[in-house]
Write an enzyme that holds these catalytic residues in place. Sequence first.
Site, short mmCIF file in Angstrom:
data_model
loop_
_atom_site.label_atom_id
_atom_site.label_comp_id
_atom_site.label_asym_id
_atom_site.label_seq_id
_atom_site.Cartn_x
_atom_site.Cartn_y
_atom_site.Cartn_z
N HIS A 1 0.79 -1.23 0.00
CA HIS A 1 0.00 0.00 0.00
C HIS A 1 0.82 1.28 0.00
O HIS A 1 0.28 2.38 -0.01
CB HIS A 1 -0.99 0.02 1.17
N1 UDP Z 1 -3.38 -6.12 9.09
C1 UDP Z 1 -4.64 -6.66 9.30
N2 UDP Z 1 -5.39 -7.01 8.19
C2 UDP Z 1 -4.93 -6.88 6.91
C3 UDP Z 1 -3.62 -6.34 6.72
C4 UDP Z 1 -2.88 -5.96 7.84
O1 UDP Z 1 -5.08 -6.82 10.42
O2 UDP Z 1 -5.65 -7.22 5.97
C5 UDP Z 1 -2.59 -5.69 10.27
C6 UDP Z 1 -1.22 -6.31 10.40
O3 UDP Z 1 -1.26 -7.51 11.14
C7 UDP Z 1 -0.44 -5.22 11.12
C8 UDP Z 1 -1.08 -3.94 10.65
O4 UDP Z 1 -2.36 -4.31 10.12
O5 UDP Z 1 -0.64 -5.34 12.52
C9 UDP Z 1 -0.23 -3.26 9.62
O6 UDP Z 1 -0.92 -2.21 9.12
P1 UDP Z 1 -0.45 -1.41 7.82
O7 UDP Z 1 0.24 -2.32 6.89
O8 UDP Z 1 -1.65 -0.65 7.37
O9 UDP Z 1 0.53 -0.35 8.46
P2 UDP Z 1 2.10 -0.18 8.50
O10 UDP Z 1 2.61 -1.23 9.43
O11 UDP Z 1 2.59 -0.32 7.12
O12 UDP Z 1 2.28 1.19 9.05
#
Ligand code: UDP
Length: 364
Positions: free
Chosen positions: A209
């Site tokens: 994303h």
């Molecule tokens: N996650 C979730 N469902 C999904 C994809 C990700 O629960 O379909 C959780 C994942 O386990 C992690 C978090 O969302 O805890 C990560 O979020 P994201 O990738 O939006 O944020 P980033 O870590 O890149 O800031």
Amino acid sequence: MKITVVAGARPNFIKIAPIIQAIEKAMNEGKRIEYRLVHTGQHYDQKMSGDFFEQLEIPEPHANLESGGGSQAEQTANIMVRFEVELLNYPTDLVLVVGDVTSTMACSITAQKLHTKVAHVEAGIRSNDWSMPEEINRLVTDSITNYFFTTSEIANENLRNSGVKEDQIFYVGNTMIDTLLKNRPRFRKPEIWGEIGLIDKEFIVITLHRPANVDEEHNLKELLVEIIDNSQCLPLVFPVHPRTARVLENLGISHPRLYLIEPLGYLEFNFLVERSKIVITDSGGITEETTVMGVPCMTLRDNTERPETISVGTNELIGTNPKAIKPAMEKLFSGHWKQGNIPDLWDGKTAERIVQSILELYKE
Ligand code: UDP
């Protein structure tokens, strides 16, 4: 003491859940602490917000600022205007922000301008890549934070190098991992498992994303084609972030082994991750979760703010060039992916350490 806890977007909810629980535990033990939970509304739909409150048993927020949507600047401005009203109506001793989303930055600026102290959980991590909105959020937040709660010695070092004093740094570990360890026994099978007959360690999970991968449509298509071509006939399960969904629609990409599904709840998503052959991602938080679960993780980015997932954990940074996929997949299928270990203090007790430190800071 009164503490206002801010959460705005999916990764925030996962990070605040254990902090709220630790505050409530302290309250039940008669400690002098109370809190207000403020949801900025940055992520507002059921699949990116509501499901996480239900699954992680986060109480209903005391306030919802409903500041979702808009450009980076519009969102920042909306959150600031509404959070200022919140703080004027409900003055607090400390605003606690987590992670690196727009809400993290907007609420810390608002708080400091009202002379309210700020604690930042997951402070000090740096990708040094100013093209990422998250890096700007980290830099701004950490430049006006009073108390820095950190996940790694590298984060501590980054903070020291930018002039933060030792007594402002609290090396406590990782609240995202508190949530993971607590909920691991509750992970549950998503519907897709039975629908397409998934088998342990015989499928791949994809999440993408970040603007660098998603906004460049041609590159995203090539990345997916390379993944499809080099995945040895394994099913590819891709829970699509709303940001990515728009681009994928335009691309019109489809393949019988590529399953594009809605974002999953936390318990279902991590059920899949734990059983996958590998996770291919550009998320930061997921590289931490795969490290703790010992699942191979391939990060399609040129940098990371979480280097310990590479030096200690199971993560490998392979960049955004589609040509890097093939050799990385060959390494995986030949059984040469590294095993990895768990970074120090990622032990499930971080939130308790945070609340303990705050109580110490505010004891009369
Ligand atoms: N996650 C979730 N469902 C999904 C994809 C990700 O629960 O379909 C959780 C994942 O386990 C992690 C978090 O969302 O805890 C990560 O979020 P994201 O990738 O939006 O944020 P980033 O870590 O890149 O800031």
